[in-house]
Design a protein around this motif. Structure first.
Motif, PDB file in Angstrom:
ATOM      1  N   SER A  22     -25.423 -33.779  47.532  1.00  0.00           N
ATOM      2  CA  SER A  22     -24.787 -34.568  47.593  1.00  0.00           C
ATOM      3  C   SER A  22     -25.338 -36.018  48.010  1.00  0.00           C
ATOM      4  N   VAL A  23     -25.503 -36.411  49.016  1.00  0.00           N
ATOM      5  CA  VAL A  23     -26.005 -37.252  49.980  1.00  0.00           C
ATOM      6  C   VAL A  23     -27.274 -37.261  49.635  1.00  0.00           C
ATOM      7  N   CYS A  52     -24.732 -28.129  48.776  1.00  0.00           N
ATOM      8  CA  CYS A  52     -24.524 -29.197  47.971  1.00  0.00           C
ATOM      9  C   CYS A  52     -24.298 -30.199  48.551  1.00  0.00           C
ATOM     10  N   SER A  53     -24.322 -30.122  50.808  1.00  0.00           N
ATOM     11  CA  SER A  53     -23.986 -31.472  51.034  1.00  0.00           C
ATOM     12  C   SER A  53     -25.271 -32.000  50.872  1.00  0.00           C
ATOM     13  N   TYR A  92     -28.925 -37.880  59.078  1.00  0.00           N
ATOM     14  CA  TYR A  92     -28.098 -37.570  58.194  1.00  0.00           C
ATOM     15  C   TYR A  92     -27.497 -36.615  58.418  1.00  0.00           C
ATOM     16  N   THR A  93     -26.229 -36.594  58.493  1.00  0.00           N
ATOM     17  CA  THR A  93     -25.534 -34.750  59.108  1.00  0.00           C
ATOM     18  C   THR A  93     -26.359 -33.647  57.891  1.00  0.00           C
ATOM     19  N   ALA A  94     -25.605 -34.296  56.827  1.00  0.00           N
ATOM     20  CA  ALA A  94     -25.748 -33.063  56.128  1.00  0.00           C
ATOM     21  C   ALA A  94     -27.287 -32.997  56.037  1.00  0.00           C
ATOM     22  N   PHE A 128     -32.076 -47.412  51.230  1.00  0.00           N
ATOM     23  CA  PHE A 128     -32.098 -46.565  52.974  1.00  0.00           C
ATOM     24  C   PHE A 128     -33.105 -45.580  52.477  1.00  0.00           C
ATOM     25  N   LEU A 130     -25.477 -22.265  50.517  1.00  0.00           N
ATOM     26  CA  LEU A 130     -24.266 -22.734  49.863  1.00  0.00           C
ATOM     27  C   LEU A 130     -24.016 -24.453  50.224  1.00  0.00           C
ATOM     28  N   ALA A 131     -23.160 -24.137  50.884  1.00  0.00           N
ATOM     29  CA  ALA A 131     -22.325 -25.403  51.815  1.00  0.00           C
ATOM     30  C   ALA A 131     -23.620 -26.616  51.979  1.00  0.00           C
ATOM     31  N   ASP A 138     -27.943 -37.722  45.728  1.00  0.00           N
ATOM     32  CA  ASP A 138     -27.467 -38.202  45.028  1.00  0.00           C
ATOM     33  C   ASP A 138     -26.909 -39.535  45.521  1.00  0.00           C
ATOM     34  N   LEU A 139     -26.088 -39.840  46.361  1.00  0.00           N
ATOM     35  CA  LEU A 139     -25.878 -40.410  46.670  1.00  0.00           C
ATOM     36  C   LEU A 139     -26.592 -42.126  46.854  1.00  0.00           C
ATOM     37  N   LEU A 140     -28.269 -40.944  47.120  1.00  0.00           N
ATOM     38  CA  LEU A 140     -29.089 -41.755  48.556  1.00  0.00           C
ATOM     39  C   LEU A 140     -29.527 -43.050  47.642  1.00  0.00           C
ATOM     40  N   TRP A 183     -29.845 -19.517  48.498  1.00  0.00           N
ATOM     41  CA  TRP A 183     -28.288 -18.977  47.892  1.00  0.00           C
ATOM     42  C   TRP A 183     -28.791 -18.474  47.511  1.00  0.00           C
TER      43      TRP A 183
END
Lengths: 152, 152
Positions: free
Chosen positions: A103-104, A99-100, A40-42, A115, A95-96, A106-108, A135
């Motif tokens: 959110s990933v 967050c990334s 996963y990129t994030a 997944f 922070l970036a 959360d999606l998974l 952060w």
């Protein structure tokens, strides 16, 4: 030249830096423990940023620890400016990344579980939470030092 | 009381605010155009934050436009402080929203395409990019005003 609590060379700053180092390391640890992170990129981004944040925080922890021990805080405006800008850029990057990753995760978690197993997902969640704490401390350091800067 | 370009009441600030309003609106537009956005937490968050950012930027655009027209910039430190803190908090929230949305879009794009058609995904991508631009301008406004603050 009054001491702002949390600015460089105080014991509060030492605690902040120590916290940053610990939380960043914990974030990296929990992320890298599950070896699937590089799909996963994030998550890769989080690992990269933590690889930047840990040496930075660790160096400043040592500098602050030394300053506290010898009771001679660093007060060169130029060095302080570099530290402020470094902290500020790092805090944006962390922070970036946090967050990334959050959110990933959360999606998974809300997908049907195909997944990532729940145990791995929880580990990613802890990692993102640690990144958020890192952060917060990093931004606090930056703000405290910025507060000190005009008085130098 | 020298004019820092980009600080409140200058034409540069007006341009920054106008840019923020446009990019925030564009981000909201591209996100809300595809009605599937509410099935993803990150996209809902982006829409919420943009719903906060647009009125804020729009109000300040009007204030700045009026200040430029009557050539009487606002220089009350208290108002400036509120604007700086507001901009700063908003820029953090927008950055968080943009990163979350971007990472989720990236994940959706790299899945097998069963989650979103390519056309919808591209729209989400544009929305995240617009959010990043909005973050950048919002942070610039905050920094320029912060630069002005000590001279008041």
């Amino acid at each position: 030249m009054d001491d702002v609590p949390g600015s460089m060379g105080t014991s509060a700053s030492f605690s902040l830096r120590l916290g940053q180092t610990i939380f960043s390391s914990a974030s990296l640890f929990f992320m890298a423990l599950g070896v699937q992170f590089y799909s996963y990129t994030a998550f890769c981004y989080l690992v990269t940023i933590m690889g930047l944040a840990i040496p930075w925080s660790f160096t400043l922890t040592i500098v602050d620890g030394y300053s506290v021990l010898v009771k001679w805080p660093i007060r060169q405006p130029r060095i302080l400016l570099i530290v402020i800008i470094g902290d500020w850029v790092l805090s944006i990057l962390i922070l970036a990344a946090a967050c990334s990753a959050a959110s990933v995760v959360d999606l998974l978690l809300h997908s049907d579980g195909s997944f990532c197993p729940l145990k791995v997902c929880r580990r990613y969640q802890v990692s993102a939470a640690m990144a958020f704490l890192s952060w917060f401390l990093s931004m606090a350091s930056s703000l405290f030092n910025l507060w000190l800067l005009p008085s130098l």
